[in-house]
Scaffold this active site. Structure first.
Site, PDB file in Angstrom:
ATOM      1  N   LYS A 134      11.122  -3.544   1.824  1.00  0.00           N
ATOM      2  CA  LYS A 134      11.946  -4.059   0.742  1.00  0.00           C
ATOM      3  C   LYS A 134      11.269  -3.763  -0.589  1.00  0.00           C
ATOM      4  CE  LYS A 134       9.980  -6.772  -1.167  1.00  0.00           C
ATOM      5  NZ  LYS A 134       8.676  -6.599  -1.931  1.00  0.00           N
ATOM      6  N   TYR A 219      13.024 -12.095  -2.709  1.00  0.00           N
ATOM      7  CA  TYR A 219      12.831 -13.112  -1.659  1.00  0.00           C
ATOM      8  C   TYR A 219      13.615 -14.380  -1.980  1.00  0.00           C
ATOM      9  CZ  TYR A 219       8.941 -10.474   0.371  1.00  0.00           C
ATOM     10  OH  TYR A 219       8.175  -9.511   0.980  1.00  0.00           O
TER      11      TYR A 219
HETATM   12  P1  NAD Z   1       0.522   0.383  -2.447  1.00  0.00           P
HETATM   13  O1  NAD Z   1       0.499   0.928  -3.831  1.00  0.00           O
HETATM   14  O2  NAD Z   1      -0.673  -0.389  -1.997  1.00  0.00           O
HETATM   15  O3  NAD Z   1       0.761   1.562  -1.407  1.00  0.00           O
HETATM   16  C1  NAD Z   1       1.699   2.585  -1.628  1.00  0.00           C
HETATM   17  C2  NAD Z   1       1.317   3.814  -0.841  1.00  0.00           C
HETATM   18  O4  NAD Z   1       2.224   4.860  -1.189  1.00  0.00           O
HETATM   19  C3  NAD Z   1      -0.102   4.323  -1.156  1.00  0.00           C
HETATM   20  O5  NAD Z   1      -0.736   4.686   0.028  1.00  0.00           O
HETATM   21  C4  NAD Z   1       0.144   5.549  -2.018  1.00  0.00           C
HETATM   22  O6  NAD Z   1      -0.860   6.531  -1.871  1.00  0.00           O
HETATM   23  C5  NAD Z   1       1.477   6.048  -1.485  1.00  0.00           C
HETATM   24  N1  NAD Z   1       2.222   6.882  -2.423  1.00  0.00           N
HETATM   25  C6  NAD Z   1       2.892   7.993  -2.109  1.00  0.00           C
HETATM   26  N2  NAD Z   1       3.435   8.559  -3.191  1.00  0.00           N
HETATM   27  C7  NAD Z   1       3.084   7.795  -4.232  1.00  0.00           C
HETATM   28  C8  NAD Z   1       3.336   7.880  -5.639  1.00  0.00           C
HETATM   29  N3  NAD Z   1       4.073   8.877  -6.167  1.00  0.00           N
HETATM   30  N4  NAD Z   1       2.824   6.913  -6.427  1.00  0.00           N
HETATM   31  C9  NAD Z   1       2.114   5.883  -5.926  1.00  0.00           C
HETATM   32  N5  NAD Z   1       1.846   5.764  -4.591  1.00  0.00           N
HETATM   33  C10 NAD Z   1       2.319   6.717  -3.758  1.00  0.00           C
HETATM   34  O7  NAD Z   1       1.844  -0.480  -2.317  1.00  0.00           O
HETATM   35  P2  NAD Z   1       2.172  -1.598  -1.230  1.00  0.00           P
HETATM   36  O8  NAD Z   1       1.837  -2.931  -1.793  1.00  0.00           O
HETATM   37  O9  NAD Z   1       1.618  -1.226   0.077  1.00  0.00           O
HETATM   38  O10 NAD Z   1       3.784  -1.523  -1.218  1.00  0.00           O
HETATM   39  C11 NAD Z   1       4.477  -0.494  -0.543  1.00  0.00           C
HETATM   40  C12 NAD Z   1       5.904  -0.946  -0.230  1.00  0.00           C
HETATM   41  O11 NAD Z   1       5.844  -2.105   0.597  1.00  0.00           O
HETATM   42  C13 NAD Z   1       6.720  -1.347  -1.453  1.00  0.00           C
HETATM   43  O12 NAD Z   1       8.066  -0.976  -1.278  1.00  0.00           O
HETATM   44  C14 NAD Z   1       6.604  -2.865  -1.489  1.00  0.00           C
HETATM   45  O13 NAD Z   1       7.698  -3.500  -2.111  1.00  0.00           O
HETATM   46  C15 NAD Z   1       6.549  -3.182  -0.015  1.00  0.00           C
HETATM   47  N6  NAD Z   1       5.817  -4.439   0.261  1.00  0.00           N
HETATM   48  C16 NAD Z   1       6.386  -5.348   1.089  1.00  0.00           C
HETATM   49  C17 NAD Z   1       5.725  -6.524   1.383  1.00  0.00           C
HETATM   50  C18 NAD Z   1       6.324  -7.507   2.356  1.00  0.00           C
HETATM   51  O14 NAD Z   1       5.857  -8.643   2.424  1.00  0.00           O
HETATM   52  N7  NAD Z   1       7.315  -7.122   3.131  1.00  0.00           N
HETATM   53  C19 NAD Z   1       4.478  -6.798   0.819  1.00  0.00           C
HETATM   54  C20 NAD Z   1       3.904  -5.835  -0.020  1.00  0.00           C
HETATM   55  C21 NAD Z   1       4.588  -4.654  -0.286  1.00  0.00           C
END
Ligand code: NAD
Length: 365
Positions: A134, A219
């Site tokens: 999400k 949420y």
């Molecule tokens: P994050 O920044 O920690 O990780 C993102 C990943 O995508 C990294 O590994 C990065 O290298 C990669 N990536 C690929 N192309 C990229 C670009 N152009 N720019 C930046 N990063 C790039 O983020 P996250 O916190 O892991 O979030 C990822 C997804 O998960 C989001 O959609 C977020 O909303 C979702 N999320 C959901 C929950 C939940 O509780 N369900 C919690 C946190 C995050």
């Protein structure tokens, strides 16, 4: 509280709710898996590293068989840690080759919001089911493209709405739908936190689609929809930005109101400016119930106006979400968190942003 009693109560409540309500899952079945569904995590950032990969070790119907990453050194570390062979490692440009890999059934898309459609569509075209984090994407059009691509491929698409599997949330939905405290009248819900690193993608509209409303306000919006069991007919919103350098692209804080067809009113708030909001409450004809915290990974708990507490078993929400999707695939049944559910939220969020921009009430009906 006697843990057995509480467990019995949970089983009874969940079984009833599962039979009656579209939002409520059945209990994890006590069957042995025919086979485990292979998952490839696409995007090895915070959520994948600290929640999803560990949760996969707690699943019954899934196993981590592949990774998709743009960073070769990170992929190497993951291969060593999770015993992933070279043949199951991809980058974002080689996803078409997933088509030849029988070890991978599902691609779990965990990249920044504005890349979800690209990665979902690539996975679907390679013949894989998709579980996508999400918010589903950054616009309703892109959500629709994801739905269409998975339909065309004959594959399932689910959105990572982990709370649809969380027992405390399910108990609140049961209490409201069974009208234990009378008819629902008002909902208040909010989720926000103080965001750190000013360079992160969450602050860049192109990749995030928006600010805290997209990220965590969703949420609270979900809570309004699953508590009421209705879709809003109108929304209004106000956004504000104090730190205009850090939040030059997106809102810092936002409050919104929604009206539902039965007359239920909802009031929401979200922020990246400060921490401490993580709750919902539902006011009914004869009282209220609330969860606080309401959206955390663990430790959800709540209260009721009749003095009872809400404290159901604390589960691994991500493991439950992935096991449910795996069972949907194994049993060829639809997920309760399909792409259409993500699209509905995106349409409402778009209307919320429109109202914040224009200062006018936006009708959704
Ligand atoms: P994050 O920044 O920690 O990780 C993102 C990943 O995508 C990294 O590994 C990065 O290298 C990669 N990536 C690929 N192309 C990229 C670009 N152009 N720019 C930046 N990063 C790039 O983020 P996250 O916190 O892991 O979030 C990822 C997804 O998960 C989001 O959609 C977020 O909303 C979702 N999320 C959901 C929950 C939940 O509780 N369900 C919690 C946190 C995050």
């Amino acid at each position: 509280m006697n843990p057995l009693l509480s467990r019995r109560h949970f089983i009874k409540a969940s079984a009833f709710a599962a039979a009656a309500l579209p939002f409520v899952p059945s209990l994890s079945r006590a069957v042995e898996p025919k086979r485990q569904i292979g998952f490839a995590l696409c995007g090895l950032g915070n959520l994948s590293t600290h929640q999803l990969a560990p949760a996969l070790q707690n699943t019954k119907f899934c196993k981590l068989t592949g990774i998709i990453s743009g960073t070769p050194e990170k992929a190497k570390r993951w291969q060593a840690q999770y015993n992933i062979p070279d043949r199951n490692v991809y980058n974002y440009d080689t996803m078409a080759k997933l088509a030849d890999n029988p070890d991978i059934d599902v691609v779990y898309v965990v990249t920044p919001n504005g890349l979800h459609a690209d990665h979902t569509i690539a996975a679907a075209k390679a013949g894989k089911h998709v579980l996508c984090e999400k918010p589903m994407e950054v616009s309703a059009e892109r959500c629709q493209q994801m739905i269409d691509a998975c339909k065309a491929a004959g594959k399932q698409l689910a959105i990572g709405y982990r709370l649809h599997f969380e027992p405390n949330k399910l108990e609140c939905v049961r209490l409201v739908r069974e009208k234990v405290l009378g008819n629902l009248k008002f909902i208040e819900a909010g989720f926000g936190f103080a965001i750190g690193d000013p360079k992160q993608w969450r602050l860049k509209k192109e990749l995030s689609g928006g600010g805290p409303m997209m990220d965590v306000g969703i949420y609270a919006l979900q809570a309004m929809r699953y508590l009421s069991g209705e879709e809003p007919v109108s929304v209004s919103a106000i956004a504000t930005t104090n730190d205009t350098v850090k939040f030059r692209d997106i809102e810092e804080s936002l409050t919104w109101q929604m009206k539902f067809p039965s007359g239920i009113l909802a009031n929401g708030n979200t922020t990246y400016g400060f921490s401490g909001i993580n709750r919902f409450s539902a006011n009914t004809e004869r009282g209220w119930l609330s969860l606080n915290p309401a959206y955390s990974y663990h430790g959800l708990k709540g209260a009721r106006s009749d003095g009872q507490t809400i404290q159901m078993p604390d589960i691994d929400q991500f493991a439950a979400e992935m096991d449910d999707f795996a069972q949907c695939i194994l049993e060829n049944r639809p997920t309760r968190v399909p792409g259409e559910e993500g699209l509905r939220d995106m349409k409402i969020i778009t209307a919320i942003y429109e109202s914040a921009r224009t200062g006018k009430v936006v009708n959704l009906a």
